[in-house]
Write an enzyme that holds these catalytic residues in place. Sequence first.
Site, PDB file in Angstrom:
ATOM      1  N   LYS A  72      48.208  16.795  69.734  1.00 50.53           N
ATOM      2  CA  LYS A  72      48.079  18.130  70.309  1.00 50.53           C
ATOM      3  C   LYS A  72      48.448  18.124  71.790  1.00 50.53           C
ATOM      4  O   LYS A  72      48.091  17.207  72.524  1.00 50.53           O
ATOM      5  CB  LYS A  72      46.631  18.593  70.118  1.00 50.53           C
ATOM      6  CG  LYS A  72      46.294  19.991  70.598  1.00 50.53           C
ATOM      7  CD  LYS A  72      47.215  21.065  70.094  1.00 50.53           C
ATOM      8  CE  LYS A  72      47.311  21.106  68.595  1.00 50.53           C
ATOM      9  NZ  LYS A  72      48.517  21.833  68.127  1.00 50.53           N
TER      10      LYS A  72
ATOM     11  N   ARG B 284      56.007  23.034  58.912  1.00 46.06           N
ATOM     12  CA  ARG B 284      55.729  22.597  60.295  1.00 46.06           C
ATOM     13  C   ARG B 284      56.456  21.264  60.523  1.00 46.06           C
ATOM     14  O   ARG B 284      56.523  20.437  59.616  1.00 46.06           O
ATOM     15  CB  ARG B 284      54.219  22.461  60.553  1.00 46.06           C
ATOM     16  CG  ARG B 284      53.510  23.829  60.503  1.00 46.06           C
ATOM     17  CD  ARG B 284      52.093  23.754  61.039  1.00 46.06           C
ATOM     18  NE  ARG B 284      52.077  23.523  62.466  1.00 46.06           N
ATOM     19  CZ  ARG B 284      50.979  23.205  63.151  1.00 46.06           C
ATOM     20  NH1 ARG B 284      49.825  23.069  62.533  1.00 46.06           N
ATOM     21  NH2 ARG B 284      51.022  23.013  64.456  1.00 46.06           N
TER      22      ARG B 284
ATOM     23  N   GLY C   8      45.868  20.307  61.209  1.00 49.57           N
ATOM     24  CA  GLY C   8      45.453  18.909  61.293  1.00 49.57           C
ATOM     25  C   GLY C   8      46.358  18.116  60.384  1.00 49.57           C
ATOM     26  O   GLY C   8      46.536  18.472  59.211  1.00 49.57           O
TER      27      GLY C   8
ATOM     28  N   ASP D  61      49.408  13.253  65.182  1.00 49.16           N
ATOM     29  CA  ASP D  61      50.219  13.963  64.187  1.00 49.16           C
ATOM     30  C   ASP D  61      51.379  13.126  63.693  1.00 49.16           C
ATOM     31  O   ASP D  61      51.873  13.332  62.580  1.00 49.16           O
ATOM     32  CB  ASP D  61      50.715  15.290  64.758  1.00 49.16           C
ATOM     33  CG  ASP D  61      49.549  16.246  64.940  1.00 49.16           C
ATOM     34  OD1 ASP D  61      48.837  16.114  65.956  1.00 49.16           O
ATOM     35  OD2 ASP D  61      49.316  17.069  64.043  1.00 49.16           O
TER      36      ASP D  61
END
Lengths: 356, 356
Positions: free
Chosen positions: B247, B88, B46, B236
């Site tokens: 997502k 990430r 998240g 994101d």
Amino acid sequence: MIRTIYWENDSVVMIDQKALPLEEIYMTCRNYGEVITAIKDLTIRGAPAIGIAAAMGIALGMLHQSAVSREEFDNYFYRMCDEFAQARPTAVNLFWAIERMKRCFENVVTSDVNNAKRALVEEAIRIVDEDIAINRQMGINGKTLVNSGDNILTHCNAGALATGGYGTALGIVRAAHEEGKDIHVFVDETRPILQGARLTAWEMKKESIPATLITDNMAGFLMKQHKINLVIVGADRIAANGDAANKIGTYSLAILAKEHGVPFYIAAPLSTIDMALQSGDEIPIEERDNAEVLQFHGVRIAPEGVAAYNPAFDVTPHCYITAIITEAGIARPPYEESINLFFKDKFKNENQGETY
Amino acid sequence: MIRTIYWENDSVVMIDQKALPLEEIYMTCRNYGEVITAIKDLTIRGAPAIGIAAAMGIALGMLHQSAVSREEFDNYFYRMCDEFAQARPTAVNLFWAIERMKRCFENVVTSDVNNAKRALVEEAIRIVDEDIAINRQMGINGKTLVNSGDNILTHCNAGALATGGYGTALGIVRAAHEEGKDIHVFVDETRPILQGARLTAWEMKKESIPATLITDNMAGFLMKQHKINLVIVGADRIAANGDAANKIGTYSLAILAKEHGVPFYIAAPLSTIDMALQSGDEIPIEERDNAEVLQFHGVRIAPEGVAAYNPAFDVTPHCYITAIITEAGIARPPYEESINLFFKDKFKNENQGETY
């Protein structure tokens, strides 16, 4: 060639699609109840395959019954047909096959009992043989829509496993591949039952057709990247206006295809078209056990006590469908006319067949 | 209240989101490498939660290091920041949090080493506290868009577990529920990692908010049946023009919402907006291990040797987004202007804070 279902030693043999792709197990049904269970629990699935299973199951049931009177013989047959009709609600091929077995029964029931039984078995075998021939013709018709270099997206399994063999949507893929067209298939995994991941990916691998597995929610992103040239899926029931019921998720795919200008094709035999229904609103949509959503391959994925919704199919309105590929040709909008023409021609040909 | 991540006894404690919903396990990270691993392997995920984890991880790393020189101290800090930045690629909150820790470091590094270490810990704790407050403000802003009787569709998990607590999209759901609005949440399971089924369904159950789990491919069919009044998801990374990465599957949902006239809302803090990017085309999309698609819970769902594609995110162009809900207010198109205004105001307020 993948053998989905066949008649052997007066029994019905089918590949257990629940066990695929991890195991290739052939299951033998020795009474009609076992065939009904196999339809209900998805050992066999796919609209044409369900129809074939019902026809073979009815033949099996009659073969092994020992009525003492004509009345008992008749009652047994019709009661069994009713039981098959209860097995699953959406795929019209089930009802089509039952009707065809009833017509056969009515033609032969007055003859010798053993002859009647054999005639039913022969009719069931004829249905599977015809289905394979129809799929091959659909492949010949549909491959004209596929170009070398195309990336094809498909949903669920409309392959050999969903039919007597060869497949509807995947029959077209096979025909294009056999002709040497350089194609690539993107396979929607197709939750909740994962027919894409388990069955379509398995079929593509058996045929060495290049394929890439995706989750259902990736289709839009692929289209946005211009990675999909066309979508081909099967159908479980098509109304007279071209509205098509197919595996849940097909409707969403059709909208995504329209938004991206990607052609969206349905491949189905005429036996999937229900001319009695004016529109897709009348197609009954099966709701299955919520456990299929709450679990993934037998593992619980959501907390205990969470509700779920599990419609097995949705209906894609005809406005989203570029063409419907059948054994009689490719129908284009307006479907009331193009589909109707196929049935008129079919009726004419059948009548001619009887006359000459 | 769900505690996603917190600082305790000079360690970072987080709930193991891989184990949910079957087990509630809290994991203690005692060095920064363990925090990086937790980000990479989705123990914590998240966008806002990843940012918090990085901030706490950096504080943890500095706290437990024993440089002998100022140069070594500096080098260690920046090398560690680089390592976190590699964890990430898509969620901008990770880079935002690293930048904030760098600013803090640069302010305190000239003071006593122990003071500097404590200042970093305090900054990390401040980030999580602020995040929860921001989410609550987002809830207050966003709940005005929710009516009693609404059915809300959400994708992935933009809840307490994706943040310091309370949540972005689910923060709005919580705020509407706390106000007594009668709402129902449809939860996309969100393949491949099933954050919806595992995390959002778990959060809804903890709060006794009525919720129904669906597979991702059912959303279109629900909308067609007029069962969805609005869609709210997190993000994101949002570009200056309002394009939003979220997502995988979000883009498809946005198209479905548009086709059905359903409002499609993004809920995200300003820290998710990357003003350096003009459009979503510049957002890097993480591709993860194909095993996530090919397997589930360690069980293979596709045959061996089948290829897969696994983009973790997609970008929804701003034209599909009805509004973006932030702590500073609700941005509406044209987003270049409405978003820009939030940042101008923020800058003004911050400057005022310094002046007076």
